[in-house]
Design an enzyme around this catalytic site. Structure first.
Site, mmCIF file in Angstrom:
data_model
loop_
_atom_site.group_PDB
_atom_site.id
_atom_site.type_symbol
_atom_site.label_atom_id
_atom_site.label_comp_id
_atom_site.label_asym_id
_atom_site.label_seq_id
_atom_site.Cartn_x
_atom_site.Cartn_y
_atom_site.Cartn_z
ATOM 1 N N ASN A 60 -0.960 0.816 -4.590
ATOM 2 C CA ASN A 60 -0.498 0.457 -5.936
ATOM 3 C C ASN A 60 -0.637 -1.048 -6.203
ATOM 4 O O ASN A 60 -0.096 -1.558 -7.170
ATOM 5 C CB ASN A 60 0.963 0.895 -6.127
ATOM 6 C CG ASN A 60 1.902 0.224 -5.116
ATOM 7 O OD1 ASN A 60 1.490 -0.639 -4.353
ATOM 8 N ND2 ASN A 60 3.166 0.631 -5.130
ATOM 9 N N ASP A 112 6.886 -9.381 6.072
ATOM 10 C CA ASP A 112 7.988 -8.514 5.660
ATOM 11 C C ASP A 112 8.533 -7.692 6.826
ATOM 12 O O ASP A 112 7.960 -7.676 7.919
ATOM 13 C CB ASP A 112 7.523 -7.577 4.521
ATOM 14 C CG ASP A 112 6.160 -6.950 4.784
ATOM 15 O OD1 ASP A 112 5.704 -6.964 5.941
ATOM 16 O OD2 ASP A 112 5.551 -6.441 3.835
ATOM 17 N N HIS A 119 0.508 -3.473 -4.218
ATOM 18 C CA HIS A 119 1.551 -4.359 -3.664
ATOM 19 C C HIS A 119 0.974 -5.251 -2.572
ATOM 20 O O HIS A 119 0.002 -4.888 -1.901
ATOM 21 C CB HIS A 119 2.778 -3.568 -3.172
ATOM 22 C CG HIS A 119 2.584 -2.782 -1.911
ATOM 23 N ND1 HIS A 119 3.111 -1.540 -1.714
ATOM 24 C CD2 HIS A 119 1.929 -3.065 -0.744
ATOM 25 C CE1 HIS A 119 2.806 -1.107 -0.506
ATOM 26 N NE2 HIS A 119 2.087 -2.012 0.103
ATOM 27 N N GLU A 127 6.366 -5.064 -4.957
ATOM 28 C CA GLU A 127 5.931 -3.823 -5.593
ATOM 29 C C GLU A 127 5.714 -4.034 -7.091
ATOM 30 O O GLU A 127 6.352 -4.900 -7.696
ATOM 31 C CB GLU A 127 7.011 -2.749 -5.405
ATOM 32 C CG GLU A 127 7.300 -2.387 -3.956
ATOM 33 C CD GLU A 127 6.321 -1.375 -3.401
ATOM 34 O OE1 GLU A 127 5.222 -1.211 -3.947
ATOM 35 O OE2 GLU A 127 6.680 -0.728 -2.384
HETATM 36 C C1 F6R Z 1 2.576 -4.973 5.579
HETATM 37 C C2 F6R Z 1 2.396 -5.263 4.156
HETATM 38 C C3 F6R Z 1 1.856 -4.249 3.214
HETATM 39 C C4 F6R Z 1 0.523 -3.649 3.676
HETATM 40 C C5 F6R Z 1 0.014 -2.605 2.674
HETATM 41 C C6 F6R Z 1 -1.254 -1.936 3.147
HETATM 42 O O1 F6R Z 1 3.131 -6.094 6.241
HETATM 43 O O2 F6R Z 1 2.727 -6.314 3.780
HETATM 44 O O3 F6R Z 1 1.697 -4.856 1.969
HETATM 45 O O4 F6R Z 1 -0.419 -4.662 3.826
HETATM 46 O O5 F6R Z 1 0.994 -1.631 2.475
HETATM 47 O O6 F6R Z 1 -0.975 -1.161 4.281
HETATM 48 P P1 F6R Z 1 -2.118 -0.434 5.098
HETATM 49 O O7 F6R Z 1 -2.930 -1.496 5.745
HETATM 50 O O8 F6R Z 1 -1.384 0.400 6.103
HETATM 51 O O9 F6R Z 1 -2.913 0.376 4.124
#
Ligand code: F6R
Length: 239
Positions: A136, A67, A138, A143
């Site tokens: 959450n 993403d 995702h 989301e």
């Molecule tokens: C980032 C992504 C997000 C993260 C998620 C966890 O490319 O796809 O889904 O993997 O937000 O983020 P951290 O590792 O910062 O807790």
């Protein structure tokens, strides 16, 4: 779903790096799906180390990131483009032409999503997808919602994610409100998936993931539909 139980973040990073290294060793021209965020940083630094010690060759791999914020310029130090070069690609012997990240600079986001989805297919599909998990539930920027998208698409960030990601920005207002993200179908088409979780803030999302029940209100639970998923989590995330 296989679960690798780790004591702490370092063990999560080590286990994840070992799996990526095994994949690249077995298939030097493999296609990797990669995440940003805090969680994979330890894994990336171990992979950099292995490359520097000539134990791992990235010269033939192709990568597709999950993403990117939208809109954002590539040289913005909060863009995922910047993050990936800063934390991984600039330090390994990858051919930069083999790096793919959704283009957050495009003036045609819908067209960019179609192009990106097709590029993954044309490359032969993702061999190993590495994921983090949001508080959450995702994955990528898929989301929690009543409906989830299958293919790469443009999406709005939830308030929860804007707040979680604001730690990297000067203020909450600076966090982009949209993103380009691969979809649930894109992720589930990967041949193999590992998902990394560390810390108590992930415990609720992980509990729901491991319940085996599938809900669009925790997109990670859809990984229960895939036959080759490994959760690598520390004690706090499994608590
Ligand atoms: C980032 C992504 C997000 C993260 C998620 C966890 O490319 O796809 O889904 O993997 O937000 O983020 P951290 O590792 O910062 O807790």
């Amino acid at each position: 779903m296989r679960v690798i139980k780790c004591k702490n973040y370092d063990e999560v990073s080590e286990a994840a790096a070992r799996i990526v290294a095994a994949q690249v060793t077995m298939k030097p021209d493999c296609i990797l799906g990669l995440p940003t965020g805090s969680t994979p940083l330890g894994m990336y630094s171990r992979l950099i180390q292995m490359n520097k010690e000539n134990k791992l060759d990235f010269s033939k791999i192709k990568t597709f990131n999950l993403d990117e914020y939208f809109p954002i310029s590539k040289d913005n130090n909060q863009s995922y483009h910047y993050f990936m070069f800063e934390n991984f690609f600039n330090h390994i012997n990858i051919n930069k032409e083999n790096v793919n990240i959704p283009n957050g600079e495009t003036d045609n986001p819908e067209g960019e999503c179609v192009r990106y989805e097709e590029a993954i297919g044309a490359a032969g599909g993702i061999d190993l997808q590495v994921l983090g998990i949001g508080q959450n539930g995702h994955i990528g920027f898929n989301e929690p919602d009543d409906y989830l998208e299958s293919a790469t698409h443009i999406t709005s960030l939830t308030q929860n994610t804007i707040e979680a990601n604001s730690r990297f920005f000067d203020s909450m207002d600076d966090v982009p409100k949209k993103a380009l993200t691969t979809g649930m179908g894109t992720i589930l088409k990967s041949r193999k998936i590992i998902i990394l979780a560390s810390g108590k803030v992930k415990a609720e999302a992980v509990r729901s993931l491991l319940s085996g029940k599938i809900t669009t209100q925790n997109p990670s639970t859809m990984l229960n539909l895939h036959s080759d998923v490994t959760l690598i989590a520390d004690e706090d995330a499994l608590s």
